[in-house]
Design a protein around this motif. Structure first.
Motif, PDB file in Angstrom:
ATOM      1  N   PHE A  59       1.140  -1.432   0.056  1.00  0.00           N
ATOM      2  CA  PHE A  59      -0.707   0.378   0.006  1.00  0.00           C
ATOM      3  C   PHE A  59       1.197   1.130  -0.068  1.00  0.00           C
ATOM      4  O   PHE A  59       0.601   2.254   0.365  1.00  0.00           O
ATOM      5  N   ASP A  60       1.884   1.211  -0.350  1.00  0.00           N
ATOM      6  CA  ASP A  60       2.794   2.016  -0.420  1.00  0.00           C
ATOM      7  C   ASP A  60       2.865   3.572   0.964  1.00  0.00           C
ATOM      8  O   ASP A  60       2.996   4.245   1.179  1.00  0.00           O
ATOM      9  N   PHE A  61       3.283   2.408   2.246  1.00  0.00           N
ATOM     10  CA  PHE A  61       2.636   2.799   3.385  1.00  0.00           C
ATOM     11  C   PHE A  61       4.295   3.244   3.801  1.00  0.00           C
ATOM     12  O   PHE A  61       4.938   2.153   4.099  1.00  0.00           O
ATOM     13  N   ASP A  62       4.187   4.875   4.371  1.00  0.00           N
ATOM     14  CA  ASP A  62       6.059   4.805   4.950  1.00  0.00           C
ATOM     15  C   ASP A  62       6.054   5.179   6.475  1.00  0.00           C
ATOM     16  O   ASP A  62       4.757   6.041   7.309  1.00  0.00           O
ATOM     17  N   ALA A  63       5.911   4.672   6.760  1.00  0.00           N
ATOM     18  CA  ALA A  63       6.299   4.184   8.402  1.00  0.00           C
ATOM     19  C   ALA A  63       6.611   5.052   8.936  1.00  0.00           C
ATOM     20  O   ALA A  63       6.680   5.556  10.499  1.00  0.00           O
ATOM     21  N   ARG A  64       7.318   6.036   8.762  1.00  0.00           N
ATOM     22  CA  ARG A  64       7.414   7.511   9.732  1.00  0.00           C
ATOM     23  C   ARG A  64       6.471   8.024   9.933  1.00  0.00           C
ATOM     24  O   ARG A  64       6.525   8.292  10.468  1.00  0.00           O
ATOM     25  N   THR A  65       5.644   7.987   9.030  1.00  0.00           N
ATOM     26  CA  THR A  65       4.647   8.380   9.622  1.00  0.00           C
ATOM     27  C   THR A  65       3.438   8.156  10.573  1.00  0.00           C
ATOM     28  O   THR A  65       2.339   9.185  10.928  1.00  0.00           O
ATOM     29  N   LEU A  66       3.743   7.133  10.864  1.00  0.00           N
ATOM     30  CA  LEU A  66       3.236   5.964  12.647  1.00  0.00           C
ATOM     31  C   LEU A  66       4.451   7.423  13.379  1.00  0.00           C
ATOM     32  O   LEU A  66       3.105   7.707  14.322  1.00  0.00           O
ATOM     33  N   ALA A  67       4.435   8.017  13.495  1.00  0.00           N
ATOM     34  CA  ALA A  67       5.741   9.220  14.184  1.00  0.00           C
ATOM     35  C   ALA A  67       4.984  10.603  13.940  1.00  0.00           C
ATOM     36  O   ALA A  67       5.375  11.542  15.045  1.00  0.00           O
ATOM     37  N   ALA A  68       4.540  10.998  12.982  1.00  0.00           N
ATOM     38  CA  ALA A  68       4.186  12.228  12.502  1.00  0.00           C
ATOM     39  C   ALA A  68       3.123  12.443  13.090  1.00  0.00           C
ATOM     40  O   ALA A  68       2.289  13.477  12.456  1.00  0.00           O
ATOM     41  N   ASN A 145       8.877  16.643  18.742  1.00  0.00           N
ATOM     42  CA  ASN A 145      10.565  17.447  18.669  1.00  0.00           C
ATOM     43  C   ASN A 145      11.282  16.220  18.577  1.00  0.00           C
ATOM     44  O   ASN A 145      12.311  17.576  19.382  1.00  0.00           O
ATOM     45  N   HIS A 146      11.246  15.665  18.555  1.00  0.00           N
ATOM     46  CA  HIS A 146      12.893  15.049  17.707  1.00  0.00           C
ATOM     47  C   HIS A 146      12.083  14.242  16.268  1.00  0.00           C
ATOM     48  O   HIS A 146      11.416  13.997  15.837  1.00  0.00           O
ATOM     49  N   PHE A 147      13.519  14.330  15.335  1.00  0.00           N
ATOM     50  CA  PHE A 147      13.805  13.904  14.312  1.00  0.00           C
ATOM     51  C   PHE A 147      14.465  13.106  13.764  1.00  0.00           C
ATOM     52  O   PHE A 147      15.712  13.414  14.210  1.00  0.00           O
ATOM     53  N   PRO A 148      14.454  12.118  13.909  1.00  0.00           N
ATOM     54  CA  PRO A 148      15.372  10.856  14.640  1.00  0.00           C
ATOM     55  C   PRO A 148      16.213  10.452  12.823  1.00  0.00           C
ATOM     56  O   PRO A 148      17.420  10.083  13.073  1.00  0.00           O
ATOM     57  N   ASP A 149      15.756  10.672  12.135  1.00  0.00           N
ATOM     58  CA  ASP A 149      16.042  10.732  10.479  1.00  0.00           C
ATOM     59  C   ASP A 149      17.304  11.539  10.244  1.00  0.00           C
ATOM     60  O   ASP A 149      18.770  11.342  10.321  1.00  0.00           O
ATOM     61  N   LEU A 150      17.176  13.603  11.135  1.00  0.00           N
ATOM     62  CA  LEU A 150      18.210  13.738  10.812  1.00  0.00           C
ATOM     63  C   LEU A 150      18.993  13.961  12.564  1.00  0.00           C
ATOM     64  O   LEU A 150      20.086  13.685  12.225  1.00  0.00           O
ATOM     65  N   TYR A 258      16.914  22.705  13.638  1.00  0.00           N
ATOM     66  CA  TYR A 258      17.226  21.155  14.483  1.00  0.00           C
ATOM     67  C   TYR A 258      18.441  20.689  14.093  1.00  0.00           C
ATOM     68  O   TYR A 258      19.158  19.782  15.303  1.00  0.00           O
ATOM     69  N   PHE A 259      18.914  20.405  12.751  1.00  0.00           N
ATOM     70  CA  PHE A 259      19.828  19.439  12.161  1.00  0.00           C
ATOM     71  C   PHE A 259      21.038  20.543  12.705  1.00  0.00           C
ATOM     72  O   PHE A 259      22.762  19.541  12.846  1.00  0.00           O
ATOM     73  N   ALA A 260      21.346  21.244  12.782  1.00  0.00           N
ATOM     74  CA  ALA A 260      22.419  22.072  12.693  1.00  0.00           C
ATOM     75  C   ALA A 260      22.446  21.697  14.882  1.00  0.00           C
ATOM     76  O   ALA A 260      24.451  22.194  14.397  1.00  0.00           O
ATOM     77  N   GLN A 303      14.511  12.101  22.558  1.00  0.00           N
ATOM     78  CA  GLN A 303      13.268  10.957  23.133  1.00  0.00           C
ATOM     79  C   GLN A 303      13.576   9.838  21.753  1.00  0.00           C
ATOM     80  O   GLN A 303      12.528   9.588  21.200  1.00  0.00           O
ATOM     81  N   ARG A 304      15.024   9.768  21.868  1.00  0.00           N
ATOM     82  CA  ARG A 304      15.453   8.440  20.529  1.00  0.00           C
ATOM     83  C   ARG A 304      14.247   7.436  21.340  1.00  0.00           C
ATOM     84  O   ARG A 304      15.166   6.915  22.727  1.00  0.00           O
TER      85      ARG A 304
END
Length: 460
Positions: A59-68, A145-150, A258-260, A303-304
């Motif tokens: 279903f082309d489901f993006d698992a990252r959307t669970l966090a967002a 306010n936690h972006f794990p990939d970044l 955030y990345f900086a 919050q990792r």
């Protein structure tokens, strides 16, 4: 992700409804029983790794959307809203809240938006800026306010920079020169009188004002490195579904910052330093070459999964009591929402420059919080010019503050200052600091007696 699977049924249900599928049809496509899918959608079963893979493949489901995509920013954010005194008589427990989020995510999101609108603008004060600010804050809260990939990308980059040079600023400047064809120039204030930083693409220069302190210069340079994770930044901004470009630019600025900060304070090293020093902010500033506000903000992002820090919240307040930053992180404190109480020593920090003002406070719902506040001045200014001053406050639940350096000598079980969320939201009686009665309460005026305050009021 494992913890968030428990409240992801609404995301699966949303995908199914968007595709126009019945539970039976989707269950067949996923090779599971309809009854199991029903339990997943009602948050009575976790989403296994196998099911996530099938959702993604079929279903082309993006698992990252669970966090967002949790309605209202998730259970923690909803508990903060429900801690408002207006809901005190409802006694909504955790089970009821989770059932609400699972069974009526749209209704929960609608409630959150209406509540945020009320709290952010106040009656009759809504405008375009308020709407944009609420949208951006809601997008940040969806991620807590936690972006794990970044964070992961910033850690890898920080390791590369450490190998290149022991001086982070020098290493960043060299990477900008080689990888991005950008040189860094520090310009005198008379050359750049009305700007702190400017990207001159024609000259291939990042121009920084001499007014910036060393930590702010490094931060400004690190922001330019966010171009190396442009795909991740674009995905976060695009996924927020914001209504206009102003909101998108504000969210992009937040994510880039955030990345900086994550490059300056890499997650694992920063968390180890927090735990080793008892979250001693002054030591953390020195160890990572960061400013107080930068460290305070970073504390709200730890919050990792499997490596969480303490759940701090943060506010930035000016001398008029206006809040220009609110970050709840994983905290459930009601203090991050609504108005401010003059009995909270966040304002005392403005009169005591450079001093960390620590206070044990108790909110109306009985929660106890250890808070720390300090005045900050974002940058120097020309002689005789206006220089901004703010108070940055962070707080954590008193029950989790025992190991903090700032808690030494404080009896966390002792007397706490009772505070509210601003006079119009506070129902504490006989407060000599009160400046207005609570909204919705009848004011009582007597010719024969006077209490501790002229703003006596009746019950509901």
């Amino acid at each position: 992700m494992a913890e968030r699977k428990l409240i992801a049924g609404h995301a699966v249900r949303r995908v199914r409804r968007q595709l126009g599928l019945t539970q039976a049809a989707m269950a067949t496509a996923l090779d599971i029983s309809p009854s199991y899918l029903n339990l997943v959608e009602r948050n009575q079963r976790p989403i296994s790794a196998t099911l996530l893979v099938r959702l993604a493949e079929r279903f082309d489901f993006d698992a990252r959307t669970l966090a967002a995509s949790e309605p209202g920013g998730g259970a923690a954010a909803m508990r903060r809203r429900l801690a408002d005194p207006m809901f005190a008589d409802l006694d909504i427990d955790r089970g009821e809240l989770e059932e609400w989020l699972a069974s009526a995510p749209g209704g929960a999101e609608a409630f959150a938006r209406a509540f945020d609108s009320r709290g952010a603008a106040g009656p009759g004060l809504d405008d375009g800026h308020d709407r944009v600010a609420r949208e951006v804050r809601r997008a940040i809260e969806h991620w807590r306010n936690h972006f794990p990939d970044l964070d992961a990308a910033a850690e890898a980059l920080a390791d590369e920079l450490r190998l290149a040079s022991g001086d982070l600023g020098q290493a960043i400047a060299e990477r900008l020169r080689i990888r991005h064809q950008l040189s860094v120039r520090i310009l005198p204030v008379e050359v750049m009188p009305d700007r702190l930083k400017r990207l001159d693409l024609h000259a291939r220069q990042l121009q920084l004002s001499e007014l910036l302190d060393p930590a702010s210069r490094i931060f400004a340079m690190a922001e330019r490195l966010a171009g190396e994770v442009q795909g991740e930044v674009d995905a976060i901004v695009r996924g927020a579904g914001l209504s206009d470009r102003v909101a998108e630019r504000l969210l992009r600025r937040h994510v880039t910052g955030y990345f900086a900060a994550a490059v300056m304070m890499p997650y694992a090293r920063f968390l180890r330093a927090c735990e080793a020093t008892g979250y001693d902010i002054e030591l953390l500033q020195r160890r990572f070459g960061a400013g107080f506000e930068q460290v305070a903000h970073r504390l709200t992002t730890l919050q990792r999964v499997g490596a969480r820090g303490l759940p701090f919240f943060m506010l930035r307040v000016d001398r008029a009591g206006q809040v220009s930053k609110r970050y709840a992180g994983a905290s459930v404190s009601p203090l991050v929402e609504g108005g401010l109480c003059p009995l909270w020593d966040v304002f005392a920090a403005l009169a005591r420059p450079g001093e960390l003002v620590t206070q044990l406070v108790e909110s109306e719902d009985g929660g106890r919080w250890l808070t720390m506040a300090r005045s900050v001045q974002p940058h120097a200014g020309p002689l005789g010019g206006v220089r901004g001053r703010f108070a940055v406050a962070i707080g954590v639940a008193a029950g989790e503050a025992g190991g903090l350096a700032a808690a030494r000598g404080i009896d966390l079980a002792g007397r706490a200052m009772p505070i509210g969320l601003g006079c119009t939201a506070c129902t504490r009686v006989d407060c000599s600091q009160r400046s207005a009665p609570p909204a919705g309460r009848a004011r009582i005026v007597s010719d024969r007696e006077a209490g501790m305050t002229p703003f006596a009021f009746g019950g509901d």
